[in-house]
Design a protein around this motif. Structure first.
Motif, PDB file in Angstrom:
ATOM      1  N   THR A  38      61.016  -1.491 103.583  1.00 26.00           N
ATOM      2  CA  THR A  38      61.164  -2.382 104.734  1.00 26.00           C
ATOM      3  C   THR A  38      59.997  -2.197 105.705  1.00 26.00           C
ATOM      4  O   THR A  38      59.421  -3.163 106.208  1.00 26.00           O
ATOM      5  CB  THR A  38      62.513  -2.111 105.436  1.00 26.00           C
TER       6      THR A  38
ATOM      7  N   ASP B 285      63.836  -9.172 101.938  1.00 30.47           N
ATOM      8  CA  ASP B 285      64.101  -7.744 101.757  1.00 30.47           C
ATOM      9  C   ASP B 285      65.423  -7.532 101.022  1.00 30.47           C
ATOM     10  O   ASP B 285      66.379  -8.280 101.227  1.00 30.47           O
ATOM     11  CB  ASP B 285      64.176  -7.090 103.150  1.00 30.47           C
ATOM     12  N   ASP B 286      65.458  -6.504 100.187  1.00 34.02           N
ATOM     13  CA  ASP B 286      66.694  -6.120  99.484  1.00 34.02           C
ATOM     14  C   ASP B 286      67.276  -7.256  98.653  1.00 34.02           C
ATOM     15  O   ASP B 286      68.448  -7.619  98.803  1.00 34.02           O
ATOM     16  CB  ASP B 286      67.744  -5.603 100.489  1.00 34.02           C
TER      17      ASP B 286
ATOM     18  N   ARG C  81      63.830   8.534 105.177  1.00 32.30           N
ATOM     19  CA  ARG C  81      64.854   8.355 106.206  1.00 32.30           C
ATOM     20  C   ARG C  81      65.517   9.692 106.521  1.00 32.30           C
ATOM     21  O   ARG C  81      65.765  10.030 107.680  1.00 32.30           O
ATOM     22  CB  ARG C  81      65.887   7.335 105.720  1.00 32.30           C
TER      23      ARG C  81
HETATM   24 MG    MG Z   1      64.972  -1.451 103.513  1.00 32.18          MG
END
Ligand code: MG
Ligand code: ADP
Length: 449
Positions: A154, A214-215, A315
Motif C-alpha cells: 500500500t 489495492d488488495d 507493520r
Molecule cells: Mg495494504
C-alpha cells in the motif's frame, strides 16, 4: 457511504497531515460510533488520548470533517468508559456523500518514495514502481505488485500515485477493491438514483489517467463486480492509462478470480515483495526513528534487538517502535537500553532474548573475505564466485550458530531447500579441498574478531 468509510476518509486526511507516529498513537484506533444531530461521536481508547486530541488537534479534526463532507459536522470525543456509562441512542441517519471531486485521488500523502526504505527484498518492486511513476502508461501495464500483508504494498502504491500527482497533471485514483465493490453494488440498491450513481461511478473510474487498486484479492467471489472491473480495466488499458494492482498473492493463486482477469493481470509486469531481511529491518527502524526525540536516547543494541525479533513484516516492526515510543513517553527514561526495551516490548514480541544476529555477522565476514558485498550474497545473482561465497556463508551459519535452516534461508532470501543443498555441497568439498578448509578457517578467525 457508511460511517466506517466516512471516518476512514477523515482519518486518511488526518494521516496525510501528521507524522505516522503521531497518527498511530492518537488517531489510529479511533472509531466513529454515533451521529447525534450534526455531531459525530468519536470513541478513543483513553482519557489521555481524548485530552490530547482536543487540546492539540482540534483544528485538524475540524478540517478533516469539512474536507470529507459538505455538511457542517462537529464532533465530540468520548472514551470507552463514558460510552458504557451513557449508552448512546443510535440514530440511523444518512451521512451525506462528499461531492465527487475530480481532483480527489484518495492518496495518502505521507506515503512517499522518500520514506520507502529499499533493500534486497523490495528493490525490484520499488524500482519498477518508480519507473512506472515516471512514465505512466508507457512501460508496464498493468503493474501487479504482490506480497504478504505488512510488507509495503500500500505504501508503494501511494508513493507511485503521489509521485505522478506531484510531477505531472495526470489524474490519479487510489481505491481498495472493497471500495470498488461497494461503489459498484450501490448501483444496484437504489433504483431511483441509479442513473446519477452510474454516471458518478463511470466518472470516478474511467476519467482517470492512473488507477491504483489495492488488495485485489477481495474481488474474488463477487461475479458481477468482476465483470465491471473487467470492463473498467479494458477501457483504461485500451486508452493507455496506467493500472497498478496489488494483491496478497500472485495472479495464479487468485483462485476466486476469473481467468480472463488473471490473464490480463500478467500482461504487464508482476513483481513480488518478500519479507524484509535483517539489514532492511534495521534500516527501516533507523529511518523511522530519525528525527524523533527517542533517537538520542536509544542504544544501538536496542535497534538490533527489535530488528532481530520482528522478522515477519514491517507493520509488526513499526508496532514495536510505536510501543517503545509510548512507554518512553510514560516513563521518561534517561536512556533506552536493552533492559528497558525488553520490558517495554515483552507482550509485543514475547520473552525472546535474541539479541545479536550471528547470521549478519557471518555474511559480513564472508563478503569481506571474498571482496563482495552482503547484498551480493543475498541477491539472485548466480555467478560462480558469488554463488560459492554464498554457499560457504550458509554453511558456516549452519555449523556455527543455533539458527534454524528457515531463518538462515530468510536472511539469504532463499528457501530452506537451497540452504540444505548449499550445506551438503560445501560439506562434501570440505573433505577433499585443502584450500576450502583454509578459507573457512580464515573466515572464522575474521568472525571471531
Ligand atoms: Mg495494504
Ligand atoms: P501492505 O499493504 O503490504 O500490507 P503497508 O504498505 O500497509 O503494507 O505497510 C505497512 C506499514 O509498514 C506501513 O506503515 C508502511 O509505511 C510501512 N512500510 C512497509 N514497507 C516499508 C519500507 N520499505 N520503508 C518504510 N516503511 C515501510
Amino acid at each position: 457511504m457508511d460511517r466506517k468509510e466516512f471516518w476512514n476518509n477523515c482519518l486518511n486526511y488526518i494521516n496525510s497531515k501528521l507524522e505516522n507516529i503521531s497518527f498511530n498513537i492518537w488517531f489510529k484506533d479511533s472509531e466513529l460510533i454515533d451521529l447525534r444531530d450534526n455531531t459525530l461521536i468519536i470513541k478513543v481508547n483513553s482519557e489521555f488520548v481524548k485530552q490530547h486530541i482536543t487540546t492539540y488537534y482540534d483544528d485538524l479534526v475540524e478540517e478533516a470533517l469539512s474536507n470529507s463532507s459538505p455538511n457542517n459536522y462537529t464532533y465530540e470525543i468520548v472514551t470507552q468508559d463514558e460510552v458504557e456509562q451513557n449508552e448512546p441512542v443510535v440514530i440511523e441517519e444518512k451521512i451525506e456523500l462528499p461531492k465527487y471531486k475530480d481532483n480527489n485521488s484518495y492518496l495518502n500523502e505521507s506515503y512517499t518514495f522518500e520514506n520507502f526504505v529499499i533493500g534486497e527484498t523490495n528493490r525490484l518492486a520499488a524500482t519498477v514502481g518508480l519507473s512506472v511513476a515516471e512514465q505512466p502508461g508507457k512501460l508496464y501495464n498493468p503493474l501487479f505488485i504482490y506480497g504478504k500483508s505488512g510488507l509495503g504494498k500500500t505504501h508503494l502504491m501511494h508513493a507511485i500515485g503521489n509521485y505522478i500527482r506531484n510531477n505531472s497533471d495526470k489524474t490519479v485514483l487510489y481505491v481498495t477493491s472493497e471500495t470498488f465493490i461497494s461503489d459498484f453494488t450501490r448501483l444496484y440498491k437504489k433504483d431511483e438514483e441509479r442513473v446519477e450513481l452510474e454516471e458518478h461511478f463511470k466518472d470516478k473510474y474511467r476519467n482517470v489517467d492512473v488507477l491504483l487498486i489495492d488488495d485485489i484479492q477481495f474481488l474474488g467471489g463477487a461475479t458481477k463486480t468482476q465483470d465491471e472491473f473487467f470492463n473498467t480495466f479494458n477501457f483504461l488499458h485500451e486508452g493507455k492509462k496506467q493500472i497498478i494492482i496489488s494483491s496478497d498473492r500472485s495472479p495464479d493463486d487468485l483462485k476466486l478470480l476469473e481467468d480472463r482477469l488473471k490473464t490480463r493481470f500478467t500482461w504487464g509486469l508482476t513483481v513480488n515483495i518478500t519479507p524484509p531481511d535483517y539489514e532492511l529491518r534495521l534500516k527501516i527502524i533507523k529511518n523511522k526513528i530519525t528525527g524523533h526525540e527517542v533517537s538520542r536516547l536509544i542504544r544501538p543494541e536496542v535497534l538490533e534487538y527489535i530488528a532481530n525479533n520482528c522478522e515477519s513484516d514491517v507493520r509488526h516492526l513499526e508496532g514495536a517502535i510505536n510501543r517503545l515510543y509510548a512507554v518512553t513517553a510514560m516513563y521518561s527514561p534517561k536512556e533506552i537500553n536493552l533492559e528497558f526495551a525488553q520490558d517495554a516490548l515483552r507482550d509485543y514480541i514475547g520473552n525472546s532474548l535474541y539479541i545479536t544476529n550471528n547470521i549478519a555477522k557471518i555474511q559480513k565476514a564472508v563478503a569481506e573475505y571474498f571482496d563482495l558485498t552482503v547484498d551480493n550474497l543475498k541477491s539472485k545473482k548466480r555467478t560462480a564466485n558469488i554463488k560459492n561465497a554464498r554457499q560457504i556463508a550458509m554453511y558456516i551459519c549452519k555449523m556455527t550458530t543455533e539458527e534454524t535452516i528457515e531463518r538462515i534461508g530468510l536472511e539469504f532470501n532463499r528457501d530452506h531447500a537451497t540452504v540444505i543443498h548449499a550445506c551438503n555441497r560445501i560439506d562434501e568439498e570440505y573433505k577433499s579441498s585443502e584450500e576450502l578448509r583454509e578459507q573457512i578457517k580464515e573466515i572464522k578467525i575474521k568472525i571471531a574478531n
